[in-house]
Write a protein that holds these residues in place. Sequence first.
Motif, short mmCIF file in Angstrom:
data_model
loop_
_atom_site.label_atom_id
_atom_site.label_comp_id
_atom_site.label_asym_id
_atom_site.label_seq_id
_atom_site.Cartn_x
_atom_site.Cartn_y
_atom_site.Cartn_z
N LYS A 7 0.82 -1.20 0.00
CA LYS A 7 0.00 0.00 0.00
C LYS A 7 0.86 1.26 0.00
O LYS A 7 0.52 2.26 -0.64
N ASP A 8 1.98 1.21 0.74
CA ASP A 8 2.85 2.38 0.79
C ASP A 8 3.40 2.73 -0.60
O ASP A 8 3.55 3.91 -0.94
N VAL A 9 3.68 1.70 -1.39
CA VAL A 9 4.20 1.94 -2.74
C VAL A 9 3.14 2.64 -3.59
O VAL A 9 3.42 3.60 -4.31
N LEU A 10 1.90 2.16 -3.46
CA LEU A 10 0.83 2.78 -4.24
C LEU A 10 0.54 4.20 -3.76
O LEU A 10 0.26 5.08 -4.56
N ASP A 11 0.61 4.41 -2.46
CA ASP A 11 0.33 5.74 -1.93
C ASP A 11 1.36 6.76 -2.39
O ASP A 11 1.04 7.94 -2.57
#
Length: 824
Positions: A7-11
């Motif tokens: 999720k951090d990568v997408l955020d």
Amino acid sequence: MWKTVDKDVLDKRKVPAARLRAWIDPAVFPFETTAEAEPLHDGIIGQDRAVRAMEFGLQVRQAGYNLFVMGPPGTGKTTYARTKVAQLAQSKPTPADWCYVYNFTRPDYPLALSFPAGEGRVFKAYIDELFRGIERAIRTTFSGEEYEKQRQYTVQNFNNRAQEFWDKLEDKAEQLNFVLERTPEGIATIPLVSGEPMSNEAFSQLSKEEQEAWEKKSKQIEQEAAETLRQVHLVEKEMAQAVSSMNKDSARHAIYHLFQPLYNLYRDEQVQTYIKAYEENVIENHQLFREQEKEEDPMESLLETDRKSMYHRYRVNVVVDNSEVDGAPVVFETNPSYYNLFGRMEYRSTLGTMTTDFTMIKSGALHLANGGYLIMQAGELLRNPYAWHVLKRTLKAASIQIENAAEEQGLIAASGLKPEPIPLQVKVVLIGDPDVYRALAEWDDDFYELFQVNVEFDTEMKNEQANHLAFASFVRSYGEQEGLRPFHRSALAELIEHSVRLAEDQRKLTTGFQAVTRLLVEAEFWAEREGSDIVYAQHVRRALAEQEYRSNGMDERMREMIEDGTIMVDVDGERVGQINGLAVLQIGEYAFGQPHRITAQTFIGRSGIINIERETSLSGQIHHKGLLILSGYLAGKFAQDKPLPLSASITFEQTYSMIDGDSASSTELYALLSSLSGIPIRQGIAVTGSVNQWGEIQPIGGVNEKIEGFFAVCRALGLTGGQGVIIPHQNVKNLMLRREVIEAVENGMFHIWQVRTIEEGIEILTGIEAGVHGEKDGYLDDTLFAAVNKRLERMAAAGSDPADLVIDVDSDVVKQIMDQETGK
């Protein structure tokens, strides 16, 4: 088990809310309202290149340095050109007046005379007064007692001389016993007997010898009479010449004092030559002025028309009058037709025929602008191609020739007049859009020679403090010109933010002031409606909302069709081979974004990617190019070690009009990858952006409208918190989104991602890692590209099975082919 993306990568790929719009702080303005701002001095802002080019082109004096002012509509190029030219013209000298006068030597070639500014009408007044004075003087002279006495004396002298010849003839006849009788048929000789005329009866009773004697004497007298008549005719001719000479001397003496002031006043050689020819022609045709006015019936007046028209030769036609011009003339010709530019010769109906003379010569825009500046719209000029052709010829020759256009084009001419050309010194300023400039530059060899200065107006300027203050000065000047209320600093900030949106770049402001001025007027209207003496930010926002409401009927109707399911668009859930693409529709000046469902089907075959829109002639060339790029990407990515036995069909669902552009090429590629991998795509995410063969995402246009259009659909169908739009990372600088979109982003109900590659985009759409090459040059297991690769391997294996290649061919055809191969 699939490898999911953290999720951090997408955020990290989300665009922060602070970058979704360029904000202008009202505090940047050191005043409360535009009433306190500096007025705009140069008349334009943000066009430094155009200003320098304009100043150069207007100042250089050499031939060929005419100007072409180029720029899109609404950039203020016409207003600035007229303002700048008018300012410069005031410092220039006022050019000469021009008059056409009668050519007494060659009547078909009227002469052109020049006078200092304002003196043309004075010269005309002098000539008109001269004409009236000539009439009075000649009529007075020829109706006076002195003239009549001199004339009678002259005539009597010649009559006496003629009478002497007649007396001698009568004496001779009397000596021969004849009497002379003058008749209309000639002179009759009658014999005398005892002092009485002999009758015909008496003459017939004479003997033949007597009759012959009388006839002999009669012939002698007739010879003497013929000689006398010759002498009398010579005397009469001398008398006519003497009377004519006396009349001319009388006319010359009568008008001499009228011409002397003109000779003293006008020292120009051409003018003096004209005045001298004028005087001599009056003396030669003095009888025209001796006619007394009298009552005439209609038929007699028609017969006198030609005589009266001869009076026109003694008039002056002022074709250029600069008496009221301050500085150099500036002419803005809105209809640059041939006659409006180069002048014309008008006609009058005389006894059923059309006639003209130099007094009916009318000036054109070039005459009026001579010595100054002529401004025209290039598009309007090129709608009159003959006018453009003659304009080039006129500029090359540096003289204005008034001609009959029908004669020039090979038609029958209605006039034989050839007015003398007038020397031309003018600066022509053409105003047009870039397409017109490029067309002339490419197709007209004379264009660069005659229009060597290109004044290019830009569509945008830097979004910086100096231009913010210049913008405020513009608002003040325009408001004072149109009688608008002052604008508050908050309204200025709102206006500048809208200018950034129009420029489609957070670093720029638009120079399309036509849209800005319209917004100024409408914002002031809503301030007036609310009874406010100052225009505030809310009035600007109200004006923008009202502008949109007046134009967004089609937008709302299409959104309603999406809501009721007529147009099928999913904004929630997941589907394989299906994705939401974004398009921009334009109706007049209003543009809005609209989502479109794009679907892809993949199957074994060798036909490649089939563009259904192209097959149905609903796809433009650029859109077709984008699909061909997809084939290059797939081949480069997955066909390095095997053939690509792929057939696929891609289409925009429920579209029935032409589709063009490549902004959906990445979207189509995502749908293909989903179909090949069997991994579904999140329907709440719409995509825009083009792609190259390396899988790199490229920028597109209309990004704000596309995002706002999808947001409006999601809001209508229900925001879920997982919806959003993927855009190219290069388009982040173009974001100027509405406040409601930014608020949804800040609240986590809507998202905007920026991507650089197809891999980044497909990971957002599926949540699955795209996958990279492993140690054995394969794709990492449990990734999307690994799934695509396995699918293609299976398709390649199936496509190479001999059973799949069996074709039912007629045996006779096979035999015929084999016979050809063996040479039978």
